[in-house]
Design a protein around this motif. Structure first.
Motif, mmCIF file in Angstrom:
data_model
loop_
_atom_site.group_PDB
_atom_site.id
_atom_site.type_symbol
_atom_site.label_atom_id
_atom_site.label_comp_id
_atom_site.label_asym_id
_atom_site.label_seq_id
_atom_site.Cartn_x
_atom_site.Cartn_y
_atom_site.Cartn_z
ATOM 1 N N ARG A 37 0.827 -1.196 0.000
ATOM 2 C CA ARG A 37 0.000 0.000 0.000
ATOM 3 C C ARG A 37 0.863 1.248 0.000
ATOM 4 O O ARG A 37 0.614 2.202 -0.731
ATOM 5 N N SER A 38 1.857 1.241 0.848
ATOM 6 C CA SER A 38 2.706 2.425 0.885
ATOM 7 C C SER A 38 3.448 2.593 -0.430
ATOM 8 O O SER A 38 3.659 3.708 -0.891
ATOM 9 N N SER A 39 3.838 1.503 -1.025
ATOM 10 C CA SER A 39 4.502 1.611 -2.323
ATOM 11 C C SER A 39 3.559 2.199 -3.341
ATOM 12 O O SER A 39 3.947 3.061 -4.142
ATOM 13 N N SER A 40 2.364 1.756 -3.323
ATOM 14 C CA SER A 40 1.393 2.268 -4.279
ATOM 15 C C SER A 40 1.148 3.737 -4.030
ATOM 16 O O SER A 40 1.107 4.544 -4.969
ATOM 17 N N ASN A 41 0.968 4.077 -2.803
ATOM 18 C CA ASN A 41 0.782 5.497 -2.483
ATOM 19 C C ASN A 41 2.013 6.287 -2.847
ATOM 20 O O ASN A 41 1.916 7.419 -3.359
ATOM 21 N N ASN A 42 3.121 5.673 -2.566
ATOM 22 C CA ASN A 42 4.351 6.372 -2.910
ATOM 23 C C ASN A 42 4.462 6.613 -4.398
ATOM 24 O O ASN A 42 4.899 7.676 -4.841
ATOM 25 N N LEU A 43 4.089 5.613 -5.150
ATOM 26 C CA LEU A 43 4.179 5.780 -6.599
ATOM 27 C C LEU A 43 3.232 6.861 -7.076
ATOM 28 O O LEU A 43 3.583 7.667 -7.934
ATOM 29 N N SER A 44 2.042 6.891 -6.514
ATOM 30 C CA SER A 44 1.096 7.941 -6.929
ATOM 31 C C SER A 44 1.613 9.309 -6.557
ATOM 32 O O SER A 44 1.555 10.249 -7.349
ATOM 33 N N ALA A 45 2.098 9.376 -5.341
ATOM 34 C CA ALA A 45 2.630 10.671 -4.892
ATOM 35 C C ALA A 45 3.839 11.067 -5.723
ATOM 36 O O ALA A 45 4.019 12.228 -6.102
ATOM 37 N N LEU A 46 4.690 10.090 -5.996
ATOM 38 C CA LEU A 46 5.865 10.365 -6.812
ATOM 39 C C LEU A 46 5.465 10.844 -8.192
ATOM 40 O O LEU A 46 6.017 11.806 -8.725
#
Lengths: 217, 658
Positions: free
Chosen positions: B170-179
């Motif tokens: 989840r954090s990776s996914s959020n991170n990717l979106s934020a990135l």
């Protein structure tokens, strides 16, 4: 979510420069907030050696021009006054309808204050055309003064644009996620209204809408 | 576990793809705004409303790669090429040098002159590494100088000691979106920034039409470069974009740029922007007609003229004539919107030099242009070359039909007045039979008529009607023979028109009269004889025929009543209707009633006018002498008669008295 506020450097402009300056600044800001799929459009200013970028949305361009027209009308009624234009980005949140509040609520997450000091050149005859500037005493000194003044305004405008770029770069976390099919975030352009006190009233109204305790931080 | 591992792998792959595409997009943004002629300027299309996540390119003109970071740009081949070269799996930094390159000497030998020693240095370690170095001696690139005006750095700084693939899904996914969102913002600001830096002005100038520069922008992409010298770096400013953190490092973007590029580009640019030169030598402002190599000042010596604009007159078309310095732009600019002095009122390119550059080589260049051209005073308005079969070394000089017709019309209407108004005031138009056939309307008409009555060999049978019947055989013949003649004609007409505007502007052909006894002028007009020395007159006419004709026209028009108000109305007529237009003009204008009369009974009047006008200096002098003799004779006879009368009267008186 914080509401980030950016007070842009004050620009001293003449009446005929207002339109170009405001277009440049407003479109630059909106372009940075048009995170949907855009095909950017370069626009060269006529009065200055600056190229700014539009996101290419016709509706947006029309709305911005309308607001600029309103502002110019206001300036004509209130000459030689400092003025402020506020470009706000908000999110629309649905709210439970109640007796006192509307169904939707605007959550402002960013505000840009464009500060203008519209001056009237002492030898300038008020004219809508920014290409013709009547000078009573067209001497070499007047021409030099005009060109130096123009250069100063251009440098100031460039500074303001870099200010926008830096602000956009430094503060990214408060920007909401991009919605599907949305080109740019909902925005609002607030110009001074007829009476001076109304401008403050607009701010109060905005505070009531958003529910934030402080807007001008 | 396996699924989380695969998801992690997927996330890592996505991250890699995002970073790779970021590199490409940033490269594209920089290169497309620094590579002339390959730009997304004015590449605004309809708004694309498709979803960025859509993999289809169903939207109009949106390629899949356009959708990356929601920024649709025009494809830049150099960006693609360079990206393929520089792309590394481990995200090696990409350096983009934007080089201001001066064009070689042989490109423009007259105007180009390197101001300082510029050298292109290529080190063995770093291929394609270039930097400014004024201390090294020139090395085979004498005509080529390069200066790095911008250096962009795009790199991903890996964070060591940290596993990029760690973290929950989840954090990776959020991170990717934020990135992804942050990278969108970064690229937006990059797009705006490249247009605010000084190098963009050069790029824009190079891209604008009609601008030929002695330099060019060359972006080059490297994987590594040598650093600038301390001195160079001191001259440059750096702008940092806020780095964007990734899960395994951060993406950094920065630029080193020179803030004072205008100085460099102004040094290397050539003064070749087409501009109007209102006060060129030959314009009404500078009294051009006076300087025309018209009838000789004394005894037919053209060299005595202080200034020669022979290039504009085909009388001397067999040799190239030195042109004026401050003439219209060079041939290379003749077709490049020379009608537009400034593309936009403000948009005078900052690097463009004034129309009269101080360089000594430029006048020489202009001379060359004039030799090639067959310009006329109004060439600044329509400087395009016309097709010219003339013997002079001229490139094709285009004679725009509209302009030609305008000028011809304008001048064609004028000749209506010539026989009426200018008969008495015509200068001694010398050349008859060797006037160029075209322009047919004025010169040839004078030519023909004069020759009919004065000279032997000439186009016989020419009448005004024939002359006015442009578009018929004669006109076509004339127009097809020698376009320089047409240009000459055009210039004459324009100069005549300018004379209208400048009432104080004397006719150039007055020069010969000014040098003569002014009192002889009226007598010269009344003279209806042949030149005393036909050979001399003939030679003189041969050389000055066109000038004489023009001078006659000038004088006639000068003294003509204001017909020119009606001239613009005549311009709108086409060539085919010109005869009718002329006739109509004649009939419509009360001031030209005499002209109408002349037209109807042209031969006799014009003949007499031409006869009168066909005076040479020698003729006039001789006439003067003859009149003086007559005067003396008369005076003497009068005196004698008076004396005799007195004597007679005295005798009578005395006789009577007695």
């Amino acid at each position: 979510m914080n509401c980030e506020v950016c007070q842009l450097k004050e620009l001293e402009v003449e009446h005929f420069e207002i339109r170009e300056v405001l277009r440049c600044i407003l479109h630059t800001i909106v372009f940075h907030r048009a995170l949907g799929l855009v095909r950017p459009k370069d626009v060269d200013l006529e009065l200055f050696e600056i190229t700014y970028v539009q996101c290419g949305d016709v509706e947006l361009e029309k709305k911005i021009d309308e607001k600029i027209d309103h502002f110019i009308s206001w300036v004509e009624k209130h000459p030689n006054k400092k003025s402020q234009i506020c470009l706000s980005f908000y999110e629309v949140k649905s709210k439970q309808p109640s007796w006192f509040t509307n169904k939707t609520e605007r959550l402002y997450w960013e505000q840009w204050y464009i500060n203008l000091n519209v001056t009237q050149h002492p030898k300038h005859h008020s004219s809508k055309s920014h290409h013709t500037k009547l000078v009573v005493d067209p001497g070499e000194s007047a021409t030099e003064e005009r060109s130096s003044r123009r250069a100063m305004v251009e440098a100031s405008l460039r500074e303001v644009l870099f200010q926008i770029i830096k602000f956009v770069n430094e503060k990214k976390d408060h920007v909401p996620p991009i919605s599907e099919g949305v080109i740019y975030f909902p925005y609002e352009i607030t110009i001074p209204s007829s009476s001076d006190s109304a401008f403050g009233m607009d701010m109060i109204k905005r505070m009531l809408h958003s529910g934030h305790p402080t807007m001008l931080s | 576990m396996a699924s989380s591992h695969s998801n992690t792998h997927t996330e890592a792959a996505k991250l890699e793809q995002i970073i790779t595409e970021f590199f490409y997009k940033s490269l594209l943004i920089i290169l497309e705004s620094r590579s002339p002629y390959v730009s997304s300027r004015n590449y605004s299309g309809e708004q694309i409303m498709s979803s960025p996540s859509s993999s289809t390119s169903s939207s109009s003109g949106v390629r899949p790669r356009d959708k990356w970071f929601n920024l649709a740009l025009r494809e830049c081949p150099s960006a693609l090429e360079n990206f393929d070269l520089c792309r590394q799996s481990n995200f090696e930094p990409v350096v983009i040098d934007v080089i201001l390159e001066q064009k070689p000497l042989d490109w423009d030998p007259v105007t180009f002159s390197p101001k300082s020693d510029l050298v292109k240095h290529s080190s063995s370690k770093d291929k394609n590494s270039f930097f400014w170095n004024s201390d090294q001696e020139e090395s085979g690139c004498e005509a080529k100088g390069e200066k790095v005006i911008e250096r962009w750095f795009v790199q991903h700084e890996s964070r060591k000691g940290r596993d990029c693939s760690s973290g929950s899904r989840r954090s990776s996914s959020n991170n990717l979106s934020a990135l992804y969102k942050k990278l969108i913002l970064l690229l937006r600001s990059l797009y705006v920034t490249v247009r605010l830096l000084p190098a963009y002005k050069i790029f824009r100038d190079l891209n604008s039409s009609g601008q030929i520069r002695a330099f060019k922008l060359v972006p080059r992409v490297f994987s590594s470069v040598e650093s600038f010298t301390q001195k160079d770096e001191a001259e440059m400013q750096r702008f940092w974009f806020t780095p964007v953190d990734t899960s395994c490092g951060r993406l950094c973007l920065s630029v080193l740029y020179r803030s004072s590029i205008s100085d460099i580009s102004s040094e290397s640019s050539t003064p070749m922007s087409p501009q109007f030169i209102p006060d060129y030598v030959g314009s009404p402002l500078t009294d051009p007609l006076r300087r025309f190599p018209s009838l000789p000042v004394s005894q037919g010596s053209p060299s005595s003229l202080p200034f020669s604009r022979r290039h504009s007159w085909s009388f001397d078309r067999y040799k190239a004539s030195p042109p004026s310095v401050s003439f219209s732009p060079s041939p290379t600019h003749s077709e490049s919107h020379a009608l537009v002095s400034n593309p936009s009122s403000r948009r005078a390119p900052p690097m463009s030099l004034p129309p009269h550059p101080p360089g000594a080589s430029l006048p020489h260049k202009k001379n060359t242009n004039f030799d090639e051209y067959w310009p006329s005073p109004n060439f600044s308005a329509s400087p395009s070359p016309s097709p010219s079969p003339s013997p002079s070394p001229s490139p094709p000089i285009r004679i725009p039909g509209v302009h030609l017709s305008k000028d011809l019309l304008r001048s064609e209407s004028a000749p209506v007045n010539i026989p009426v108004r200018k008969l008495a005031g015509s200068p001694a138009l010398s050349c008859k039979h060797n006037l160029p056939p075209s322009p047919p309307l004025k010169i040839s008409r004078a030519d023909i008529s004069w020759t009919d009555n004065n000279m032997g060999p000439m186009k016989s049978g020419a009448t005004i009607e024939k002359l006015y019947s442009f578009g018929k055989g004669d006109g076509q013949k004339y127009s097809g023979v020698n376009s320089p003649r047409i240009s000459v004609f055009r210039s004459s007409s324009r100069s005549i028109q300018d004379d209208f505007d400048d009432s104080e502007f004397p006719c150039p052909f007055d020069v010969e009269y000014d040098d003569m006894d002014p009192g002889s002028r009226p007598e010269s007009y009344d003279r209806r004889g042949n030149p005393s020395d036909p050979n001399e007159a003939g030679l003189f006419m041969n050389r000055k025929s066109q000038d004489a004709a023009v001078g006659a026209l000038v004088r006639l028009l000068k003294k003509a009543p204001p017909l020119r108000q009606d001239i613009p109305s005549s311009i709108n007529f086409s060539e085919a209707s010109r005869p009718e237009m002329w006739n109509n003009n004649i009939q419509e204008q009360n001031q030209n009633k005499e002209a109408v009369t002349v037209e109807r009974d042209a031969s006799s009047i014009i003949t007499s006018s031409r006869l009168v006008a066909s005076m040479t200096t020698a003729d006039a002098l001789e006439e003067l002498r003859s009149y003086k003799e007559m005067k003396n004779l008369l005076l003497s006879e009068g005196g004698k008669s008076c004396i005799s009368a007195n004597l007679t009267s005295g005798a009578k008186h005395s006789g009577k008295g007695t």
